[in-house]
Design a protein around this motif. Structure first.
Motif, PDB file in Angstrom:
ATOM      1  N   THR A   6       0.857  -1.177   0.000  1.00 34.60           N
ATOM      2  CA  THR A   6       0.000   0.000   0.000  1.00 34.60           C
ATOM      3  C   THR A   6       0.895   1.228   0.000  1.00 34.60           C
ATOM      4  OG1 THR A   6      -1.674  -1.174   1.267  1.00 34.60           O
ATOM      5  CG2 THR A   6      -1.821   1.206   1.238  1.00 34.60           C
ATOM      6  N   GLY A   7       0.539   2.197  -0.826  1.00 36.06           N
ATOM      7  CA  GLY A   7       1.322   3.414  -0.912  1.00 36.06           C
ATOM      8  C   GLY A   7       0.668   4.556  -0.156  1.00 36.06           C
ATOM      9  N   PHE A   8       1.495   5.378   0.469  1.00 35.16           N
ATOM     10  CA  PHE A   8       1.028   6.574   1.161  1.00 35.16           C
ATOM     11  C   PHE A   8       1.835   7.772   0.681  1.00 35.16           C
ATOM     12  CE2 PHE A   8       0.027   3.413   4.569  1.00 35.16           C
ATOM     13  CZ  PHE A   8      -1.342   3.576   4.531  1.00 35.16           C
ATOM     14  N   ILE A   9       1.146   8.891   0.509  1.00 32.13           N
ATOM     15  CA  ILE A   9       1.797  10.169   0.242  1.00 32.13           C
ATOM     16  C   ILE A   9       1.779  10.920   1.571  1.00 32.13           C
ATOM     17  CG2 ILE A   9       1.835  12.233  -1.183  1.00 32.13           C
ATOM     18  CD1 ILE A   9       1.933   9.541  -2.741  1.00 32.13           C
ATOM     19  N   VAL A  10       2.956  11.182   2.100  1.00 28.79           N
ATOM     20  CA  VAL A  10       3.087  11.809   3.419  1.00 28.79           C
ATOM     21  C   VAL A  10       3.590  13.236   3.226  1.00 28.79           C
ATOM     22  CG1 VAL A  10       4.175  11.660   5.675  1.00 28.79           C
ATOM     23  CG2 VAL A  10       3.649   9.568   4.430  1.00 28.79           C
ATOM     24  N   TRP A  11       2.791  14.202   3.605  1.00 29.91           N
ATOM     25  CA  TRP A  11       3.180  15.610   3.548  1.00 29.91           C
ATOM     26  C   TRP A  11       3.827  15.969   4.878  1.00 29.91           C
ATOM     27  CZ3 TRP A  11       2.567  18.092  -1.026  1.00 29.91           C
ATOM     28  CH2 TRP A  11       1.730  17.487  -1.956  1.00 29.91           C
ATOM     29  N   TYR A  12       4.999  16.580   4.835  1.00 26.60           N
ATOM     30  CA  TYR A  12       5.759  16.852   6.051  1.00 26.60           C
ATOM     31  C   TYR A  12       6.203  18.310   6.099  1.00 26.60           C
ATOM     32  CZ  TYR A  12       9.685  16.229   2.841  1.00 26.60           C
ATOM     33  OH  TYR A  12      10.547  16.337   1.778  1.00 26.60           O
ATOM     34  N   GLY A  20      13.670  10.004   8.319  1.00 26.00           N
ATOM     35  CA  GLY A  20      13.471   8.880   9.218  1.00 26.00           C
ATOM     36  C   GLY A  20      12.215   8.070   8.932  1.00 26.00           C
ATOM     37  N   LEU A  21      11.485   8.419   7.877  1.00 28.59           N
ATOM     38  CA  LEU A  21      10.277   7.671   7.530  1.00 28.59           C
ATOM     39  C   LEU A  21      10.581   6.267   7.037  1.00 28.59           C
ATOM     40  CD1 LEU A  21       8.162  10.385   5.690  1.00 28.59           C
ATOM     41  CD2 LEU A  21       7.691   9.367   7.911  1.00 28.59           C
ATOM     42  N   ASP A  22      11.814   5.983   6.701  1.00 23.80           N
ATOM     43  CA  ASP A  22      12.163   4.655   6.206  1.00 23.80           C
ATOM     44  C   ASP A  22      12.037   3.583   7.286  1.00 23.80           C
ATOM     45  OD1 ASP A  22      14.314   5.541   7.631  1.00 23.80           O
ATOM     46  OD2 ASP A  22      15.824   4.876   6.203  1.00 23.80           O
ATOM     47  N   LYS A  23      11.871   3.991   8.546  1.00 24.54           N
ATOM     48  CA  LYS A  23      11.635   3.023   9.622  1.00 24.54           C
ATOM     49  C   LYS A  23      10.252   2.387   9.511  1.00 24.54           C
ATOM     50  CE  LYS A  23      12.507   6.040  12.812  1.00 24.54           C
ATOM     51  NZ  LYS A  23      12.667   6.702  14.114  1.00 24.54           N
ATOM     52  N   THR A  26       9.066   1.198   3.022  1.00 24.28           N
ATOM     53  CA  THR A  26      10.023   1.490   1.962  1.00 24.28           C
ATOM     54  C   THR A  26       9.817   2.921   1.494  1.00 24.28           C
ATOM     55  OG1 THR A  26       9.937  -0.808   1.262  1.00 24.28           O
ATOM     56  CG2 THR A  26      10.876   0.769  -0.285  1.00 24.28           C
ATOM     57  N   LEU A  27      10.798   3.760   1.730  1.00 26.01           N
ATOM     58  CA  LEU A  27      10.729   5.162   1.333  1.00 26.01           C
ATOM     59  C   LEU A  27      11.153   5.250  -0.122  1.00 26.01           C
ATOM     60  CD1 LEU A  27      10.143   7.997   2.349  1.00 26.01           C
ATOM     61  CD2 LEU A  27      12.529   8.180   3.005  1.00 26.01           C
ATOM     62  N   HIS A  28      10.212   5.531  -1.005  1.00 28.29           N
ATOM     63  CA  HIS A  28      10.478   5.523  -2.442  1.00 28.29           C
ATOM     64  C   HIS A  28      10.989   6.870  -2.935  1.00 28.29           C
ATOM     65  CE1 HIS A  28      10.089   4.323  -6.588  1.00 28.29           C
ATOM     66  NE2 HIS A  28       9.376   5.408  -6.820  1.00 28.29           N
ATOM     67  N   TYR A  29      10.405   7.968  -2.466  1.00 28.62           N
ATOM     68  CA  TYR A  29      10.782   9.292  -2.954  1.00 28.62           C
ATOM     69  C   TYR A  29      10.567  10.316  -1.854  1.00 28.62           C
ATOM     70  CZ  TYR A  29      10.925  13.452  -5.889  1.00 28.62           C
ATOM     71  OH  TYR A  29      11.247  14.668  -6.432  1.00 28.62           O
ATOM     72  N   LEU A  30      11.463  11.294  -1.810  1.00 31.14           N
ATOM     73  CA  LEU A  30      11.384  12.380  -0.842  1.00 31.14           C
ATOM     74  C   LEU A  30      11.593  13.693  -1.589  1.00 31.14           C
ATOM     75  CD1 LEU A  30      11.196  11.946   2.286  1.00 31.14           C
ATOM     76  CD2 LEU A  30      13.544  12.640   2.384  1.00 31.14           C
ATOM     77  N   SER A  31      10.609  14.562  -1.595  1.00 31.18           N
ATOM     78  CA  SER A  31      10.702  15.820  -2.314  1.00 31.18           C
ATOM     79  C   SER A  31      11.074  16.938  -1.345  1.00 31.18           C
ATOM     80  CB  SER A  31       9.370  16.157  -2.988  1.00 31.18           C
ATOM     81  OG  SER A  31       9.411  17.452  -3.544  1.00 31.18           O
ATOM     82  N   ARG A  32      12.176  17.593  -1.641  1.00 33.08           N
ATOM     83  CA  ARG A  32      12.591  18.717  -0.789  1.00 33.08           C
ATOM     84  C   ARG A  32      11.764  19.962  -1.069  1.00 33.08           C
ATOM     85  NH1 ARG A  32      19.054  19.512  -0.290  1.00 33.08           N
ATOM     86  NH2 ARG A  32      19.240  18.356   1.637  1.00 33.08           N
ATOM     87  N   LYS A  33      11.467  20.197  -2.335  1.00 32.09           N
ATOM     88  CA  LYS A  33      10.787  21.424  -2.725  1.00 32.09           C
ATOM     89  C   LYS A  33       9.306  21.425  -2.350  1.00 32.09           C
ATOM     90  CE  LYS A  33      10.084  24.338  -6.761  1.00 32.09           C
ATOM     91  NZ  LYS A  33      10.291  24.458  -8.198  1.00 32.09           N
ATOM     92  N   MET A  34       8.622  20.314  -2.596  1.00 31.41           N
ATOM     93  CA  MET A  34       7.183  20.264  -2.354  1.00 31.41           C
ATOM     94  C   MET A  34       6.824  19.642  -1.011  1.00 31.41           C
ATOM     95  SD  MET A  34       5.765  19.483  -6.147  1.00 31.41           S
ATOM     96  CE  MET A  34       4.092  19.586  -5.592  1.00 31.41           C
ATOM     97  N   HIS A  35       7.803  19.150  -0.267  1.00 31.36           N
ATOM     98  CA  HIS A  35       7.623  18.630   1.088  1.00 31.36           C
ATOM     99  C   HIS A  35       6.649  17.456   1.163  1.00 31.36           C
ATOM    100  CE1 HIS A  35      10.004  21.867   2.712  1.00 31.36           C
ATOM    101  NE2 HIS A  35       9.294  22.725   1.992  1.00 31.36           N
ATOM    102  N   TYR A  36       6.897  16.435   0.342  1.00 27.92           N
ATOM    103  CA  TYR A  36       6.113  15.210   0.449  1.00 27.92           C
ATOM    104  C   TYR A  36       7.026  14.008   0.247  1.00 27.92           C
ATOM    105  CZ  TYR A  36       6.045  14.372  -4.607  1.00 27.92           C
ATOM    106  OH  TYR A  36       6.404  14.116  -5.901  1.00 27.92           O
ATOM    107  N   ALA A  37       6.564  12.858   0.719  1.00 27.44           N
ATOM    108  CA  ALA A  37       7.313  11.616   0.582  1.00 27.44           C
ATOM    109  C   ALA A  37       6.364  10.531   0.109  1.00 27.44           C
ATOM    110  CB  ALA A  37       7.933  11.214   1.914  1.00 27.44           C
TER     111      ALA A  37
END
Length: 87
Positions: A6-12, A20-23, A26-37
Motif C-alpha cells: 500500500t502506498g502513502f503520500i506523506v506531507w511533512y 526517518g520515515l524509512d523506519k 520502503t521510502l520511495h521518494y522524498l521531495s525537498r521542494k514540495m515537502h512530500y514523501a
C-alpha cells in the motif's frame, strides 16, 4: 517477492526529520521542494503504520495512493490506420 503493498503520500514540514520515515516502510521518494514523501508499506500492517505516522509531529497529512487501483492492462480498440497512409 513482495506481498500486497500500500502506498502513502506523506506531507511533512521538516525534511531532515522526514528522512526517518524509512523506519515505517520502503521510502520511495522524498521531495525537498514540495515537502512530500512516497512511502510503501505491507498491506497487513497499513492501518497500524498509518496511526503511527499520524502521531509524528512533522507530518502534516497523509493521503492514500491509488496506484494499485489504476488499470494497467490496455486494449486496442482503435483500428490500425497505418496501411491507409503507406506508400
Amino acid at each position: 517477492m513482495f506481498g500486497d503493498r500500500t502506498g502513502f503520500i506523506v506531507w511533512y514540514s521538516d525534511w531532515k526529520a522526514a528522512r526517518g520515515l524509512d523506519k515505517y516502510g520502503t521510502l520511495h521518494y522524498l521531495s525537498r521542494k514540495m515537502h512530500y514523501a512516497v512511502l510503501y508499506v505491507n498491506s497487513d500492517v497499513a492501518e497500524e503504520t498509518l496511526k503511527n505516522l499520524q502521531r509524528l509531529p512533522y507530518v502534516k497529512r497523509i493521503e492514500h495512493s491509488y496506484r494499485n487501483e489504476i488499470k494497467t492492462e490496455y486494449e486496442r480498440n482503435v483500428p490500425d490506420k497505418t496501411r491507409f497512409y503507406g506508400l
